[in-house]
Motif scaffolding. Structure first.
Motif, PDB file in Angstrom:
ATOM      1  N   UNK A   1      62.282  43.239  54.782  1.00 22.71           N
ATOM      2  CA  UNK A   1      61.779  41.876  54.856  1.00 22.71           C
ATOM      3  C   UNK A   1      61.944  41.139  53.525  1.00 22.71           C
ATOM      4  N   UNK A   2      63.179  40.799  53.167  1.00 21.20           N
ATOM      5  CA  UNK A   2      63.397  40.122  51.889  1.00 21.20           C
ATOM      6  C   UNK A   2      62.719  38.751  51.804  1.00 21.20           C
ATOM      7  N   UNK A   3      62.557  38.076  52.928  1.00 24.09           N
ATOM      8  CA  UNK A   3      61.867  36.783  52.910  1.00 24.09           C
ATOM      9  C   UNK A   3      60.398  36.971  52.532  1.00 24.09           C
ATOM     10  N   UNK A   4      59.778  38.015  53.046  1.00 24.03           N
ATOM     11  CA  UNK A   4      58.382  38.302  52.686  1.00 24.03           C
ATOM     12  C   UNK A   4      58.261  38.619  51.202  1.00 24.03           C
ATOM     13  N   UNK A   5      59.233  39.314  50.651  1.00 25.04           N
ATOM     14  CA  UNK A   5      59.223  39.602  49.222  1.00 25.04           C
ATOM     15  C   UNK A   5      59.310  38.300  48.430  1.00 25.04           C
ATOM     16  N   UNK A   6      60.188  37.409  48.827  1.00 29.38           N
ATOM     17  CA  UNK A   6      60.323  36.127  48.137  1.00 29.38           C
ATOM     18  C   UNK A   6      59.037  35.317  48.226  1.00 29.38           C
ATOM     19  N   UNK A   7      58.391  35.317  49.376  1.00 30.65           N
ATOM     20  CA  UNK A   7      57.128  34.596  49.524  1.00 30.65           C
ATOM     21  C   UNK A   7      56.030  35.213  48.663  1.00 30.65           C
ATOM     22  N   UNK A   8      55.963  36.537  48.631  1.00 27.30           N
ATOM     23  CA  UNK A   8      54.977  37.225  47.800  1.00 27.30           C
ATOM     24  C   UNK A   8      55.180  36.875  46.326  1.00 27.30           C
ATOM     25  N   UNK A   9      56.420  36.975  45.865  1.00 31.08           N
ATOM     26  CA  UNK A   9      56.697  36.687  44.462  1.00 31.08           C
ATOM     27  C   UNK A   9      56.495  35.211  44.140  1.00 31.08           C
ATOM     28  N   UNK A  10      56.771  34.336  45.094  1.00 31.50           N
ATOM     29  CA  UNK A  10      56.501  32.914  44.894  1.00 31.50           C
ATOM     30  C   UNK A  10      55.012  32.655  44.703  1.00 31.50           C
ATOM     31  N   UNK A  11      54.195  33.346  45.466  1.00 37.08           N
ATOM     32  CA  UNK A  11      52.740  33.212  45.316  1.00 37.08           C
ATOM     33  C   UNK A  11      52.296  33.743  43.952  1.00 37.08           C
ATOM     34  N   UNK A  12      52.901  34.852  43.513  1.00 41.49           N
ATOM     35  CA  UNK A  12      52.571  35.394  42.200  1.00 41.49           C
ATOM     36  C   UNK A  12      53.026  34.447  41.095  1.00 41.49           C
ATOM     37  N   UNK A  13      54.150  33.791  41.293  1.00 39.32           N
ATOM     38  CA  UNK A  13      54.637  32.802  40.342  1.00 39.32           C
ATOM     39  C   UNK A  13      53.628  31.668  40.178  1.00 39.32           C
ATOM     40  N   UNK A  14      53.087  31.193  41.275  1.00 38.66           N
ATOM     41  CA  UNK A  14      52.087  30.124  41.218  1.00 38.66           C
ATOM     42  C   UNK A  14      50.859  30.589  40.436  1.00 38.66           C
ATOM     43  N   UNK A  15      50.389  31.789  40.742  1.00 39.00           N
ATOM     44  CA  UNK A  15      49.225  32.337  40.030  1.00 39.00           C
ATOM     45  C   UNK A  15      49.514  32.481  38.539  1.00 39.00           C
ATOM     46  N   UNK A  16      50.687  33.008  38.206  1.00 46.26           N
ATOM     47  CA  UNK A  16      51.044  33.211  36.807  1.00 46.26           C
ATOM     48  C   UNK A  16      51.171  31.876  36.070  1.00 46.26           C
ATOM     49  N   UNK A  17      51.699  30.869  36.730  1.00 50.64           N
ATOM     50  CA  UNK A  17      51.865  29.562  36.076  1.00 50.64           C
ATOM     51  C   UNK A  17      50.520  28.946  35.712  1.00 50.64           C
ATOM     52  N   UNK A  18      49.479  29.302  36.452  1.00 46.74           N
ATOM     53  CA  UNK A  18      48.138  28.815  36.120  1.00 46.74           C
ATOM     54  C   UNK A  18      47.580  29.527  34.886  1.00 46.74           C
ATOM     55  N   UNK A  19      47.971  30.773  34.677  1.00 50.64           N
ATOM     56  CA  UNK A  19      47.505  31.542  33.517  1.00 50.64           C
ATOM     57  C   UNK A  19      48.385  31.348  32.291  1.00 50.64           C
TER      58      UNK A  19
END
Length: 72
Positions: A36-54
């Protein structure tokens, strides 16, 4: 279970100290999301958003490359 989870709020790897996701965690994530490469991209995109806040001082281009740039 991995030791290479992020240490927040600095987003370093808890296993090796490299910027998260480190090379080891990238390999683990590829294997975990192999079907499920799309799920991986979505997961990492969510982590990117979290990291950008920190990591407000890190340029967006750098964070994008770090979190999503290694995906195919």
């Amino acid at each position: 279970m991995t030791m290479h989870d992020p240490v927040l709020p600095i987003w370093s790897c808890g296993g090796c100290g490299a910027p998260w996701p480190c090379r080891t965690r990238q390999r683990e994530l590829r294997a975990e999301f192999d079907d499920s490469p799309l799920s991986l991209a979505l997961y990492l995109g969510a982590q990117l958003v979290r990291a950008s806040e920190d990591l407000t001082w890190v340029p967006a281009r750098t964070l994008h490359r770090r979190f999503l740039g290694w995906l195919r």
